[in-house]
Design an enzyme around this catalytic site. Sequence first.
Site, PDB file in Angstrom:
ATOM      1  N   HIS A   1       0.901  -1.252  -0.140  1.00  0.00           N
ATOM      2  CA  HIS A   1       0.109   0.007  -0.027  1.00  0.00           C
ATOM      3  C   HIS A   1       0.879   1.258  -0.002  1.00  0.00           C
ATOM      4  O   HIS A   1       1.918   1.160   0.586  1.00  0.00           O
ATOM      5  CB  HIS A   1      -0.804   0.040   1.209  1.00  0.00           C
ATOM      6  CG  HIS A   1      -1.663  -1.261   1.307  1.00  0.00           C
ATOM      7  ND1 HIS A   1      -2.276  -1.787   2.676  1.00  0.00           N
ATOM      8  CD2 HIS A   1      -2.377  -1.985   0.380  1.00  0.00           C
ATOM      9  CE1 HIS A   1      -2.900  -2.880   2.379  1.00  0.00           C
ATOM     10  NE2 HIS A   1      -3.179  -2.864   1.037  1.00  0.00           N
TER      11      HIS A   1
ATOM     12  N   LYS B   1       6.346   6.471   6.775  1.00  0.00           N
ATOM     13  CA  LYS B   1       5.827   5.562   7.761  1.00  0.00           C
ATOM     14  C   LYS B   1       7.118   4.905   8.592  1.00  0.00           C
ATOM     15  O   LYS B   1       8.342   5.066   7.985  1.00  0.00           O
ATOM     16  CB  LYS B   1       5.332   4.370   7.175  1.00  0.00           C
ATOM     17  CG  LYS B   1       3.866   4.308   6.522  1.00  0.00           C
ATOM     18  CD  LYS B   1       3.390   3.165   6.025  1.00  0.00           C
ATOM     19  CE  LYS B   1       2.080   3.199   5.406  1.00  0.00           C
ATOM     20  NZ  LYS B   1       1.545   2.041   4.592  1.00  0.00           N
TER      21      LYS B   1
ATOM     22  N   TYR C   1       2.745   1.609  13.471  1.00  0.00           N
ATOM     23  CA  TYR C   1       3.469   2.483  12.764  1.00  0.00           C
ATOM     24  C   TYR C   1       2.948   3.902  12.893  1.00  0.00           C
ATOM     25  O   TYR C   1       1.816   4.080  12.850  1.00  0.00           O
ATOM     26  CB  TYR C   1       3.506   2.099  11.240  1.00  0.00           C
ATOM     27  CG  TYR C   1       2.039   1.555  10.515  1.00  0.00           C
ATOM     28  CD1 TYR C   1       1.387   2.381   9.751  1.00  0.00           C
ATOM     29  CD2 TYR C   1       1.463   0.450  10.900  1.00  0.00           C
ATOM     30  CE1 TYR C   1       0.504   2.008   9.233  1.00  0.00           C
ATOM     31  CE2 TYR C   1       0.419  -0.034  10.469  1.00  0.00           C
ATOM     32  CZ  TYR C   1      -0.225   0.941   9.408  1.00  0.00           C
ATOM     33  OH  TYR C   1      -1.377   0.541   8.841  1.00  0.00           O
TER      34      TYR C   1
ATOM     35  N   ASP D   1      -6.703  -6.413  -1.786  1.00  0.00           N
ATOM     36  CA  ASP D   1      -5.180  -6.563  -2.104  1.00  0.00           C
ATOM     37  C   ASP D   1      -5.001  -7.639  -3.216  1.00  0.00           C
ATOM     38  O   ASP D   1      -4.106  -7.344  -4.021  1.00  0.00           O
ATOM     39  CB  ASP D   1      -4.386  -7.343  -1.026  1.00  0.00           C
ATOM     40  CG  ASP D   1      -4.046  -6.088   0.110  1.00  0.00           C
ATOM     41  OD1 ASP D   1      -4.365  -4.850  -0.257  1.00  0.00           O
ATOM     42  OD2 ASP D   1      -3.615  -6.489   1.314  1.00  0.00           O
TER      43      ASP D   1
END
Length: 183
Positions: free
Chosen positions: A62, A72, A132, A168
Amino acid sequence: MKFNKTSLEGAYTIIPEPFIDNRGFFLRSFCTEEFAQQGLVNTFLQINHSGTRGKGSIRGMHFQFPPFAEVKVVKCTKGAIFDVIIDLRKNSPTFLQWESFELNEENKHTVYIPQGFAHGFQTLTDEAEIIYLVSQVYNKASEGGIRYDDAAVGIKWKLPVATISEKDVSIPYIDSTFKGIDL
C-alpha cells in the site's frame, strides 16, 4: 538509536540501543531530535496499530499518492513479520526495486519508509502486531497499491501465501502506463 541506510535511498532501519537490567529493558522507539539530526521527517499525524492472524498472511503493498504521500515508521511489537518496501519514486535509480527486513518483538528493529514507497508485510508467526507512525492523515481517494505477486517487482515472500484480503488480490498488475510517483 542507530540509523542504518538501506539499499533504497531515503529508507533506514533503526536499531534500538536498549538499557537492560534485572527488571527488563528500556529503549526509545522514537525521538524527534534524533530523527531531525538524520534529516528525517519527525512529525507524525497518526499512529496505527495492526494485528494479523495466520502465519503466511500478507497485508500490502500500500501507498498514498501526493498530496497525501506519507512517511511511515514501522515496528513489530508482537510476533514476527517479513516487512517489504518498494521504491515507486518516478525518477529514482531504484525505481520498482524492493527490500525486506525481519521485524520482530525480540530484535525491536524499526523501518523508516519515505514518501513514494509501497509497504506491506507477511506474518512469520501465527499472530503479529505492528505499530506505525504515519506523517499524513489517511485519504481514501489517494490510496494506491502494488499487487503482492507482481512480476514487475518480483518480491520473494518468505512463506507460501496463507491469507490475503480481497482488496489486495484485486490490485491490478503494473502495466506500461505506470511511470511511478512524482513527488
